[in-house]
Design a protein around this motif. Structure first.
Motif, PDB file in Angstrom:
ATOM      1  N   TRP A   1       0.920  -1.343  -0.201  1.00  0.00           N
ATOM      2  CA  TRP A   1       0.064   0.005  -0.055  1.00  0.00           C
ATOM      3  C   TRP A   1       0.872   1.262  -0.126  1.00  0.00           C
ATOM      4  O   TRP A   1       0.228   2.490  -0.226  1.00  0.00           O
ATOM      5  N   ASP A   2       2.267   1.079   0.237  1.00  0.00           N
ATOM      6  CA  ASP A   2       3.203   2.043   0.026  1.00  0.00           C
ATOM      7  C   ASP A   2       3.788   2.086  -1.265  1.00  0.00           C
ATOM      8  O   ASP A   2       3.136   1.359  -2.300  1.00  0.00           O
ATOM      9  N   GLU A   3       4.694   2.767  -1.982  1.00  0.00           N
ATOM     10  CA  GLU A   3       5.174   2.494  -3.144  1.00  0.00           C
ATOM     11  C   GLU A   3       6.670   2.316  -3.185  1.00  0.00           C
ATOM     12  O   GLU A   3       7.410   2.668  -2.223  1.00  0.00           O
ATOM     13  N   MET A   4       7.272   1.964  -4.624  1.00  0.00           N
ATOM     14  CA  MET A   4       8.424   1.728  -4.821  1.00  0.00           C
ATOM     15  C   MET A   4       8.898   2.476  -6.386  1.00  0.00           C
ATOM     16  O   MET A   4       7.767   2.336  -7.013  1.00  0.00           O
ATOM     17  N   PHE A   5      10.031   2.588  -6.632  1.00  0.00           N
ATOM     18  CA  PHE A   5      10.361   2.701  -7.815  1.00  0.00           C
ATOM     19  C   PHE A   5      11.911   2.026  -8.189  1.00  0.00           C
ATOM     20  O   PHE A   5      12.787   2.453  -7.667  1.00  0.00           O
ATOM     21  N   PHE A   6      11.753   0.992  -8.795  1.00  0.00           N
ATOM     22  CA  PHE A   6      12.858   0.065  -9.090  1.00  0.00           C
ATOM     23  C   PHE A   6      12.751   0.079 -10.789  1.00  0.00           C
ATOM     24  O   PHE A   6      12.026  -0.504 -11.183  1.00  0.00           O
ATOM     25  N   GLY A   7      13.870   0.375 -11.324  1.00  0.00           N
ATOM     26  CA  GLY A   7      13.976   0.220 -12.783  1.00  0.00           C
ATOM     27  C   GLY A   7      15.430  -0.268 -13.219  1.00  0.00           C
ATOM     28  O   GLY A   7      16.466   0.239 -13.124  1.00  0.00           O
ATOM     29  N   GLN A   8      15.464  -1.791 -12.974  1.00  0.00           N
ATOM     30  CA  GLN A   8      16.688  -2.467 -13.060  1.00  0.00           C
ATOM     31  C   GLN A   8      16.847  -2.644 -14.504  1.00  0.00           C
ATOM     32  O   GLN A   8      16.192  -3.070 -15.265  1.00  0.00           O
ATOM     33  N   VAL A   9      18.481  -2.458 -14.709  1.00  0.00           N
ATOM     34  CA  VAL A   9      18.970  -2.611 -15.914  1.00  0.00           C
ATOM     35  C   VAL A   9      20.195  -3.544 -15.786  1.00  0.00           C
ATOM     36  O   VAL A   9      21.008  -3.423 -14.924  1.00  0.00           O
ATOM     37  N   TYR A  10      19.915  -4.635 -16.761  1.00  0.00           N
ATOM     38  CA  TYR A  10      20.974  -5.721 -17.020  1.00  0.00           C
ATOM     39  C   TYR A  10      21.957  -5.291 -18.138  1.00  0.00           C
ATOM     40  O   TYR A  10      21.228  -5.011 -19.436  1.00  0.00           O
ATOM     41  N   TYR A  11      23.165  -5.333 -18.062  1.00  0.00           N
ATOM     42  CA  TYR A  11      24.050  -5.309 -19.200  1.00  0.00           C
ATOM     43  C   TYR A  11      25.328  -6.287 -18.955  1.00  0.00           C
ATOM     44  O   TYR A  11      25.707  -6.689 -17.790  1.00  0.00           O
ATOM     45  N   LYS A  12      25.958  -6.201 -20.164  1.00  0.00           N
ATOM     46  CA  LYS A  12      27.254  -7.066 -20.231  1.00  0.00           C
ATOM     47  C   LYS A  12      28.403  -6.061 -20.715  1.00  0.00           C
ATOM     48  O   LYS A  12      28.203  -5.560 -21.967  1.00  0.00           O
ATOM     49  N   PHE A  13      29.581  -5.747 -19.788  1.00  0.00           N
ATOM     50  CA  PHE A  13      30.576  -4.835 -20.564  1.00  0.00           C
ATOM     51  C   PHE A  13      31.168  -5.392 -21.578  1.00  0.00           C
ATOM     52  O   PHE A  13      31.327  -6.721 -21.802  1.00  0.00           O
ATOM     53  N   VAL A  14      31.536  -4.740 -22.652  1.00  0.00           N
ATOM     54  CA  VAL A  14      32.296  -4.996 -23.824  1.00  0.00           C
ATOM     55  C   VAL A  14      33.526  -5.790 -23.491  1.00  0.00           C
ATOM     56  O   VAL A  14      33.869  -6.858 -23.880  1.00  0.00           O
ATOM     57  N   ASP A  15      34.134  -5.104 -22.433  1.00  0.00           N
ATOM     58  CA  ASP A  15      35.650  -5.504 -22.218  1.00  0.00           C
ATOM     59  C   ASP A  15      35.267  -6.395 -20.894  1.00  0.00           C
ATOM     60  O   ASP A  15      35.142  -5.739 -19.846  1.00  0.00           O
ATOM     61  N   GLN A  16      35.398  -7.448 -20.799  1.00  0.00           N
ATOM     62  CA  GLN A  16      35.215  -8.558 -19.909  1.00  0.00           C
ATOM     63  C   GLN A  16      36.311  -8.969 -18.969  1.00  0.00           C
ATOM     64  O   GLN A  16      36.217  -9.507 -17.905  1.00  0.00           O
ATOM     65  N   SER A  17      37.497  -8.422 -19.193  1.00  0.00           N
ATOM     66  CA  SER A  17      38.838  -8.561 -18.479  1.00  0.00           C
ATOM     67  C   SER A  17      38.809  -8.214 -16.991  1.00  0.00           C
ATOM     68  O   SER A  17      39.337  -8.934 -16.286  1.00  0.00           O
ATOM     69  N   ARG A  18      37.875  -7.279 -16.789  1.00  0.00           N
ATOM     70  CA  ARG A  18      37.981  -6.841 -15.248  1.00  0.00           C
ATOM     71  C   ARG A  18      37.406  -7.922 -14.264  1.00  0.00           C
ATOM     72  O   ARG A  18      37.880  -7.859 -13.291  1.00  0.00           O
ATOM     73  N   TYR A  19      36.545  -8.734 -14.853  1.00  0.00           N
ATOM     74  CA  TYR A  19      35.890  -9.829 -14.151  1.00  0.00           C
ATOM     75  C   TYR A  19      36.972 -10.997 -13.834  1.00  0.00           C
ATOM     76  O   TYR A  19      36.974 -11.569 -12.977  1.00  0.00           O
ATOM     77  N   HIS A  20      37.879 -11.048 -15.031  1.00  0.00           N
ATOM     78  CA  HIS A  20      38.718 -12.042 -14.959  1.00  0.00           C
ATOM     79  C   HIS A  20      39.853 -11.787 -13.802  1.00  0.00           C
ATOM     80  O   HIS A  20      40.202 -12.549 -12.930  1.00  0.00           O
ATOM     81  N   ALA A  21      40.025 -10.671 -13.476  1.00  0.00           N
ATOM     82  CA  ALA A  21      41.095  -9.864 -12.845  1.00  0.00           C
ATOM     83  C   ALA A  21      40.459 -10.116 -11.325  1.00  0.00           C
ATOM     84  O   ALA A  21      41.035 -10.325 -10.222  1.00  0.00           O
ATOM     85  N   GLU A  22      39.027  -9.693 -11.003  1.00  0.00           N
ATOM     86  CA  GLU A  22      38.377  -9.977 -10.030  1.00  0.00           C
ATOM     87  C   GLU A  22      38.450 -11.415  -9.536  1.00  0.00           C
ATOM     88  O   GLU A  22      38.474 -11.731  -8.128  1.00  0.00           O
ATOM     89  N   ALA A  23      38.135 -12.196 -10.629  1.00  0.00           N
ATOM     90  CA  ALA A  23      37.936 -13.493  -9.933  1.00  0.00           C
ATOM     91  C   ALA A  23      39.417 -14.069  -9.362  1.00  0.00           C
ATOM     92  O   ALA A  23      39.450 -14.891  -8.347  1.00  0.00           O
ATOM     93  N   GLU A  24      40.537 -13.654  -9.955  1.00  0.00           N
ATOM     94  CA  GLU A  24      41.809 -14.020  -9.294  1.00  0.00           C
ATOM     95  C   GLU A  24      42.028 -13.560  -8.192  1.00  0.00           C
ATOM     96  O   GLU A  24      42.780 -14.222  -7.427  1.00  0.00           O
ATOM     97  N   SER A  25      41.912 -12.354  -7.908  1.00  0.00           N
ATOM     98  CA  SER A  25      42.030 -11.545  -6.451  1.00  0.00           C
ATOM     99  C   SER A  25      40.710 -11.540  -5.996  1.00  0.00           C
ATOM    100  O   SER A  25      40.409 -10.289  -5.762  1.00  0.00           O
ATOM    101  N   SER A  26      40.163 -12.419  -5.573  1.00  0.00           N
ATOM    102  CA  SER A  26      38.756 -12.368  -5.137  1.00  0.00           C
ATOM    103  C   SER A  26      38.819 -11.830  -3.696  1.00  0.00           C
ATOM    104  O   SER A  26      38.877 -12.326  -2.721  1.00  0.00           O
ATOM    105  N   ASP A  27      38.722 -10.420  -3.602  1.00  0.00           N
ATOM    106  CA  ASP A  27      38.548  -9.567  -2.333  1.00  0.00           C
ATOM    107  C   ASP A  27      37.347  -8.457  -2.780  1.00  0.00           C
ATOM    108  O   ASP A  27      37.530  -7.397  -2.599  1.00  0.00           O
ATOM    109  N   VAL A  28      36.377  -9.256  -2.913  1.00  0.00           N
ATOM    110  CA  VAL A  28      35.241  -8.338  -3.296  1.00  0.00           C
ATOM    111  C   VAL A  28      34.068  -8.350  -2.083  1.00  0.00           C
ATOM    112  O   VAL A  28      33.897  -9.079  -1.199  1.00  0.00           O
TER     113      VAL A  28
END
Length: 600
Positions: free
Chosen positions: A564-591
């Motif tokens: 009975w109250d309200e919210m405003f969520f506009g979720q956007v999903y995307y994939k970066f063209v350069d995926q190398s950032r995730y490879h680095a994060e996965a190797e040094s997993s301090d997230v």
């Protein structure tokens, strides 16, 4: 600069013949029925805004002027029609235009702008409404009763219209419901509706768009599993197609191409409605709907590789329930970490489970106090929550995150009471990539959200209160999907890409938001946007008495968890063209610990 998208042209190849049981409201008919019942209907206008006739039932009538792009007869009728509008719009009459042939939206908008008109033009893409109202000429006028769903007048937009409007304004009977018009004829494409086949034409459309829910054991309230059932429910089928109430979650078909738009193609709508108009007859020697077979299991992809059991939840018959929380340990077979390619939330009792959010923590991690609002770590597996109408979540090829043995899934559960006690035993099924297959790409997302203190309370009785926010895409990325979330007063939500060069591209228009259906709309082909693109999300809330779902239009509505109250969520999903950032994060997993489901 333009977006890279797969552009499909939607064409309208015909017009729907009026319901066979109603007398045709035409100038050539020897007898014209007064107060011809058309039924309720909904159409989008040239700007993509949704107009449902029943919503306007606080008006005495709606006056339509029949519009055609570059049509001289429409232009010639504008002066008198505008005079009527000035004289009667304060007397309970709403003035709009209608384009009977479903002409191109941009052409309609351009034509109206060139005429200096600030008025919605309802575009009849399927053409059923216009034919059923008896529209025959450009420049003629139609008066429609949005409460009784009847045509009160059709004819010229001058003296005949003036007399009819005066009668309607004074609550008296229209003496001449039909007046001859000399404008150019509206030429509908003729279709051989008498040759439509249940077996070959209609049953396949029902099977494709309806039967997966409308089946024995499905989530819909009745099954469409035979000709007899379709024939019996055909008046309801006509009504929900005319008002765009079904299939659920329909979006503006003119903006974007989605693999789960839930919009029945215009031509297929006409086929079904033509068949119903002709009497819903059966032909052929087989009944394709009766021959459909469904999996014995509710799991979409067969038995899951791993099942997460949600702790049993007792739900009382009445009362307002606080959100519930559970921490669920993940103990994978043989203790081996696995990459997740699909997940499905199977509710135990969907009548009380409204939605869930979840958060995945690596072994040893715990919540960091930010709540379910922090962007997820794309290197972690996506485990779908439960939202009304959601389909199982399936990763795109070579995409997915890791689920580590010993992780913890935190889940937030929102229940609503229904008048009976029940127990919810829900499960989440997971399907893994093969052990020797490691997906190399990750999907991420961000929510264009408004929370307190940035929230502006929705004023009492406001029928169209807009709020807007945005997110920034920092680097080149492929947009993949969008998920809107509001509550009972949610009216529409629009996503636009504001590119660095100033270009604005529409992405999706949820023209008639429905709280009962909250889908993640997936683009058929991802749209590439350059870094620096801002995704602007605009949403409107209907806090008026005309909103039949509105709990209390007299409230100044705050942000809040409860419906009975309200919210405003506009979720956007995307994939970066350069995926190398995730490879680095996965190797040094301090997230930092993840506290948000990738679906809000």
């Amino acid at each position: 600069m333009t977006l890279h998208r797969h552009d499909k042209k939607r064409t309208v190849r015909g017009a729907l013949i009026a319901v066979a049981t109603a007398a045709a409201l035409t100038l050539t008919s020897p007898v014209v029925a007064e107060n011809k019942r058309v039924g309720d209907f909904s159409l989008l206008d040239q700007a993509g805004y949704f107009h449902h006739m029943a919503w306007y039932d606080n008006h005495k009538a709606i006056a339509f002027l029949v519009h055609g792009v570059d049509e001289p007869d429409t232009q010639a009728a504008l002066n008198s029609y505008s005079e009527m509008k000035a004289a009667y719009e304060d007397q309970g009459i709403l003035f709009m235009m209608i384009n009977p042939l479903g002409e191109d939206r941009d052409a309609v908008a351009s034509d109206v702008a060139s005429l200096g008109i600030d008025m919605p033009v309802l575009i009849d893409d399927v053409q059923v409404v216009s034919e059923d109202m008896g529209v025959e000429h450009f420049g003629e006028a139609v008066i429609y009763d949005p409460e009784a769903f009847t045509v009160l007048y059709r004819g010229d937009a001058a003296d005949g219209l003036a007399s009819a409007l005066e009668a309607v304004a004074n609550d008296t009977e229209v003496q001449q419901p039909l007046v001859a018009t000399q404008g150019a004829a509206v030429t509908y494409t003729q279709r051989p509706n008498s040759n439509l086949s249940y077996e070959n034409d209609v049953a396949p459309i029902i099977a494709e768009n309806c039967a997966s829910c409308h089946r024995e054991g499905g989530i819909a309230p009745f099954a469409l599993d035979s000709h007899a059932m379709v024939q019996g429910w055909s008046p309801m089928i006509r009504e929900v197609l005319m008002t765009k109430r079904m299939p659920p979650g329909q979006i503006d078909p003119h903006v974007g191409d989605f693999d789960n738009s839930y919009v029945v193609p215009f031509e297929d709508q006409r086929k079904v409605l033509d068949w119903i108009a002709a009497g819903s007859q059966k032909d052929g020697s087989t009944d394709p709907l009766a021959m459909l077979e469904w999996p014995e299991t509710d799991w979409a992809f067969g038995e899951p590789d791993y099942i997460i059991d949600i702790p049993e939840q007792e739900v009382p018959a009445t009362g307002v329930l606080d959100y519930r929380y559970a921490m669920i340990p993940i103990n994978l077979p043989e203790g081996e970490d696995r990459y997740v390619r699909a997940s499905q939330y199977l509710p135990g009792d969907r009548t009380v489970l409204h939605h869930t959010l979840n958060a995945l923590f690596r072994p040893g991690e715990r919540p960091n106090g930010n709540g379910f609002v922090t962007p997820p770590d794309p290197n972690l597996a996506h485990i779908t929550p439960y939202i009304p109408g959601a389909a199982p979540a399936v990763e795109k090829p070579n995409t997915g995150g890791l689920l580590e043995h010993g992780s913890t899934l935190a889940i937030q559960l929102h229940y609503t009471t229904t008048g009976r006690e029940t127990t919810d035993n829900s499960q989440i099924g997971l399907w893994f990539y093969p052990e020797d297959e490691v997906p190399m790409e990750r999907r991420t997302g961000e929510c264009a959200c408004i929370f307190t203190p940035g929230w502006t309370n929705i004023p009492p009785y406001d029928p169209n209160f807009e709020q807007q926010t945005s997110i920034l895409i920092p680097d080149d990325a492929y947009l993949e999907s969008f998920l809107p979330h509001m509550h009972f007063r949610g009216k529409y939500m629009r996503f636009e890409a504001h590119l660095p060069d100033g270009t604005v591209e529409p992405l999706i228009n949820i023209a008639n938001y429905n709280y009962n259906w909250q889908m993640e709309y997936r683009l058929e082909d991802p749209i590439m946007v350059p870094g620096g693109t801002r995704i602007v999300v605009t949403a409107a809330f209907d806090n008026s008495e005309q909103n039949k779902a509105n709990p209390d239009p007299s409230r100044s509505v705050p942000w809040g968890d409860q419906s009975w109250d309200e919210m405003f969520f506009g979720q956007v999903y995307y994939k970066f063209v350069d995926q190398s950032r995730y490879h680095a994060e996965a190797e040094s997993s301090d997230v930092e610990a993840n506290l948000v489901s990738s679906n809000q």
